[in-house]
Design a protein around this motif. Structure first.
Motif, PDB file in Angstrom:
ATOM      1  N   GLY A   1      49.750  31.707  49.083  1.00 23.88           N
ATOM      2  CA  GLY A   1      49.635  33.012  48.453  1.00 23.88           C
ATOM      3  C   GLY A   1      48.260  33.619  48.656  1.00 23.88           C
ATOM      4  O   GLY A   1      47.369  33.006  49.254  1.00 23.88           O
ATOM      5  N   THR A   2      48.087  34.841  48.152  1.00 25.26           N
ATOM      6  CA  THR A   2      46.830  35.566  48.295  1.00 25.26           C
ATOM      7  C   THR A   2      46.413  36.115  46.944  1.00 25.26           C
ATOM      8  O   THR A   2      47.261  36.582  46.168  1.00 25.26           O
ATOM      9  CB  THR A   2      46.972  36.728  49.296  1.00 25.26           C
ATOM     10  OG1 THR A   2      47.387  36.199  50.566  1.00 25.26           O
ATOM     11  CG2 THR A   2      45.670  37.472  49.478  1.00 25.26           C
ATOM     12  N   VAL A   3      45.112  36.044  46.657  1.00 24.30           N
ATOM     13  CA  VAL A   3      44.568  36.634  45.438  1.00 24.30           C
ATOM     14  C   VAL A   3      43.892  37.947  45.806  1.00 24.30           C
ATOM     15  O   VAL A   3      43.065  37.999  46.725  1.00 24.30           O
ATOM     16  CB  VAL A   3      43.560  35.698  44.751  1.00 24.30           C
ATOM     17  CG1 VAL A   3      42.964  36.373  43.513  1.00 24.30           C
ATOM     18  CG2 VAL A   3      44.229  34.382  44.357  1.00 24.30           C
ATOM     19  N   PHE A   4      44.268  39.018  45.096  1.00 22.04           N
ATOM     20  CA  PHE A   4      43.679  40.341  45.284  1.00 22.04           C
ATOM     21  C   PHE A   4      42.920  40.720  44.013  1.00 22.04           C
ATOM     22  O   PHE A   4      43.428  40.537  42.906  1.00 22.04           O
ATOM     23  CB  PHE A   4      44.762  41.388  45.563  1.00 22.04           C
ATOM     24  CG  PHE A   4      45.457  41.205  46.874  1.00 22.04           C
ATOM     25  CD1 PHE A   4      45.044  41.880  48.009  1.00 22.04           C
ATOM     26  CD2 PHE A   4      46.545  40.343  46.975  1.00 22.04           C
ATOM     27  CE1 PHE A   4      45.689  41.708  49.224  1.00 22.04           C
ATOM     28  CE2 PHE A   4      47.196  40.156  48.184  1.00 22.04           C
ATOM     29  CZ  PHE A   4      46.758  40.845  49.307  1.00 22.04           C
ATOM     30  N   TRP A   5      41.720  41.271  44.198  1.00 22.79           N
ATOM     31  CA  TRP A   5      40.893  41.663  43.053  1.00 22.79           C
ATOM     32  C   TRP A   5      40.292  43.038  43.257  1.00 22.79           C
ATOM     33  O   TRP A   5      39.895  43.391  44.369  1.00 22.79           O
ATOM     34  CB  TRP A   5      39.743  40.668  42.859  1.00 22.79           C
ATOM     35  CG  TRP A   5      38.742  41.130  41.835  1.00 22.79           C
ATOM     36  CD1 TRP A   5      38.782  40.911  40.488  1.00 22.79           C
ATOM     37  CD2 TRP A   5      37.565  41.927  42.073  1.00 22.79           C
ATOM     38  NE1 TRP A   5      37.712  41.525  39.878  1.00 22.79           N
ATOM     39  CE2 TRP A   5      36.949  42.147  40.817  1.00 22.79           C
ATOM     40  CE3 TRP A   5      36.976  42.465  43.217  1.00 22.79           C
ATOM     41  CZ2 TRP A   5      35.769  42.885  40.683  1.00 22.79           C
ATOM     42  CZ3 TRP A   5      35.821  43.219  43.094  1.00 22.79           C
ATOM     43  CH2 TRP A   5      35.218  43.412  41.834  1.00 22.79           C
ATOM     44  N   SER A   6      40.229  43.807  42.181  1.00 25.35           N
ATOM     45  CA  SER A   6      39.406  45.010  42.144  1.00 25.35           C
ATOM     46  C   SER A   6      38.850  45.141  40.738  1.00 25.35           C
ATOM     47  O   SER A   6      39.378  44.544  39.781  1.00 25.35           O
ATOM     48  CB  SER A   6      40.213  46.266  42.521  1.00 25.35           C
ATOM     49  OG  SER A   6      41.007  46.709  41.424  1.00 25.35           O
ATOM     50  N   GLY A   7      37.795  45.919  40.603  1.00 24.67           N
ATOM     51  CA  GLY A   7      37.196  46.100  39.290  1.00 24.67           C
ATOM     52  C   GLY A   7      38.114  46.779  38.301  1.00 24.67           C
ATOM     53  O   GLY A   7      37.990  46.594  37.084  1.00 24.67           O
TER      54      GLY A   7
ATOM     55  N   THR B   1      41.588  46.488  38.351  1.00 29.03           N
ATOM     56  CA  THR B   1      42.847  45.770  38.111  1.00 29.03           C
ATOM     57  C   THR B   1      42.686  44.295  37.802  1.00 29.03           C
ATOM     58  O   THR B   1      43.644  43.643  37.380  1.00 29.03           O
ATOM     59  CB  THR B   1      43.755  45.902  39.351  1.00 29.03           C
ATOM     60  OG1 THR B   1      43.059  45.345  40.489  1.00 29.03           O
ATOM     61  CG2 THR B   1      44.084  47.354  39.621  1.00 29.03           C
ATOM     62  N   GLY B   2      41.505  43.709  38.051  1.00 26.12           N
ATOM     63  CA  GLY B   2      41.334  42.272  37.885  1.00 26.12           C
ATOM     64  C   GLY B   2      41.889  41.516  39.078  1.00 26.12           C
ATOM     65  O   GLY B   2      42.243  42.101  40.106  1.00 26.12           O
ATOM     66  N   ALA B   3      41.981  40.203  38.948  1.00 25.30           N
ATOM     67  CA  ALA B   3      42.450  39.334  40.038  1.00 25.30           C
ATOM     68  C   ALA B   3      43.880  38.892  39.774  1.00 25.30           C
ATOM     69  O   ALA B   3      44.196  38.414  38.676  1.00 25.30           O
ATOM     70  CB  ALA B   3      41.540  38.116  40.169  1.00 25.30           C
ATOM     71  N   HIS B   4      44.735  39.027  40.789  1.00 28.42           N
ATOM     72  CA  HIS B   4      46.147  38.664  40.642  1.00 28.42           C
ATOM     73  C   HIS B   4      46.659  38.002  41.922  1.00 28.42           C
ATOM     74  O   HIS B   4      46.235  38.354  43.025  1.00 28.42           O
ATOM     75  CB  HIS B   4      46.995  39.894  40.317  1.00 28.42           C
ATOM     76  CG  HIS B   4      46.601  40.552  39.034  1.00 28.42           C
ATOM     77  ND1 HIS B   4      46.886  39.994  37.806  1.00 28.42           N
ATOM     78  CD2 HIS B   4      45.911  41.695  38.794  1.00 28.42           C
ATOM     79  CE1 HIS B   4      46.404  40.780  36.857  1.00 28.42           C
ATOM     80  NE2 HIS B   4      45.811  41.817  37.421  1.00 28.42           N
TER      81      HIS B   4
END
Length: 320
Positions: free
Chosen positions: A187-193, A195-198
């Motif tokens: 899987g991959t973790v995506f983060w932005s300020g 939305t947080g990390a998911h």
């Protein structure tokens, strides 16, 4: 008689001089390394604790490099390098982890100084080492840095023993809106300020890829996956829509006005069921098929229509 006294005095004087030099006649001195480089201070203490010249580090192959960041120092040995600073103490970095540390600029780079020695014996023969600004993980496929919010999200899944497995890339930073992502085995973790990390994985990740990841129409994920839904399905919410998946229907994106109507019908739990295709647009209108209905959004009038008759449903799509 005088000869005996002289020999006794000489032996006493020799013992006294050796004692003053910090040596003892009762125990042998430490072996001196067969190297032209001296080892001392905090680095020397660490070296001797690792077995000195007969340990895993072997002989020194460089002088001590002092005057490093934060007043630190380092020294290279046959089996690795010792890094020392006042805040962190002395720690050994070696092998694949040392190579990765070097590529990141050693103590002057992203990671800073090591906070501990390597921890090995992880799953599949892996190893980890903690640094001031992140962690390096190593497996036979390579070493990768994990840090910040992505590391926290990975931690919540169980690190390398959890659902994601090991990292297989470094972090991709400076993405849209200052975000970041990192790919793991499953899987991959995506983060932005914002939305947080998911975590995004499996068929939903495949659909997300089709749309262009965070640069596409969906934006960043705002939740993790909701699993164990009706018929064993799953869904995930993104900034501009949702992706819904089941074994019988595959993964499809639902968004905008059709998503609002789908929500009113209680998503997959309601009479609509799962989407059976992605949205199709024709002019100002939008259409999307679901297991129990064809949704038609009349953009010109801002109204919905649900086509329930199977024969009309087939006719409708055959003439789009």
């Amino acid at each position: 008689m005088l000869r005996v006294v002289w020999k006794s005095s000489l032996a006493f004087l020799t013992a006294l001089l050796l004692t003053c030099a910090g040596l003892s006649l009762m125990s042998p001195a430490r072996p001196v390394a067969a190297s032209s480089y001296s080892v001392g201070g905090g680095i020397g203490e660490k070296w001797w604790s690792a077995g000195g010249p007969n340990g895993s580090l072997g002989q020194p192959v460089s002088p001590e490099f002092d005057g490093l960041r934060d007043g630190g120092a380092s020294q290279m040995f046959q089996g690795g390098t010792i890094f020392w600073s006042w805040p962190t103490g002395s720690h050994i970095v070696r092998g694949g982890l040392l190579g990765k540390f070097q590529s990141l600029g050693f103590e002057s780079g992203t990671l800073g100084y090591p906070l501990g020695d390597e921890i090995d014996g992880l799953r599949n023969g892996g190893a980890v080492q903690m640094f001031q600004a992140g962690k390096l993980y190593w497996t036979p496929t390579g070493a990768h840095l994990v840090r910040g919010a992505i590391d926290s999200k990975w931690s919540s899944t169980g690190w390398e023993n959890g659902s994601l497995g090991y990292p297989i890339t470094d972090e991709f930073s400076n993405l849209r809106d200052g975000g970041a992502s990192q790919i793991f085995e499953r899987g991959t973790v995506f983060w932005s300020g914002w939305t947080g990390a998911h975590v995004v994985r499996g068929a939903i990740l495949g659909k997300y890829s089709d749309t262009g990841f965070e640069n596409g129409i969906l934006g960043y994920p705002t939740t993790d996956e909701f699993s164990n839904l009706r018929d064993g399905g799953a869904s995930q919410v993104f900034q501009s829509g949702g992706v819904y998946w089941s074994w019988s229907t595959a993964a499809h994106m639902v968004r905008g006005a059709i998503l609002a109507d789908y929500e009113r019908d209680n998503f997959e739990e309601g009479p609509d069921g799962y989407p059976t295709g992605d949205e199709y647009q024709r002019g100002a209108d939008a259409y999307q098929g679901f297991q129990g209905v064809l949704k038609h959004w009349y953009g010109q009038w801002g109204q919905y229509a649900d086509v329930l008759n199977d024969s009309y449903y087939d006719y409708y799509f055959s003439h789009l």
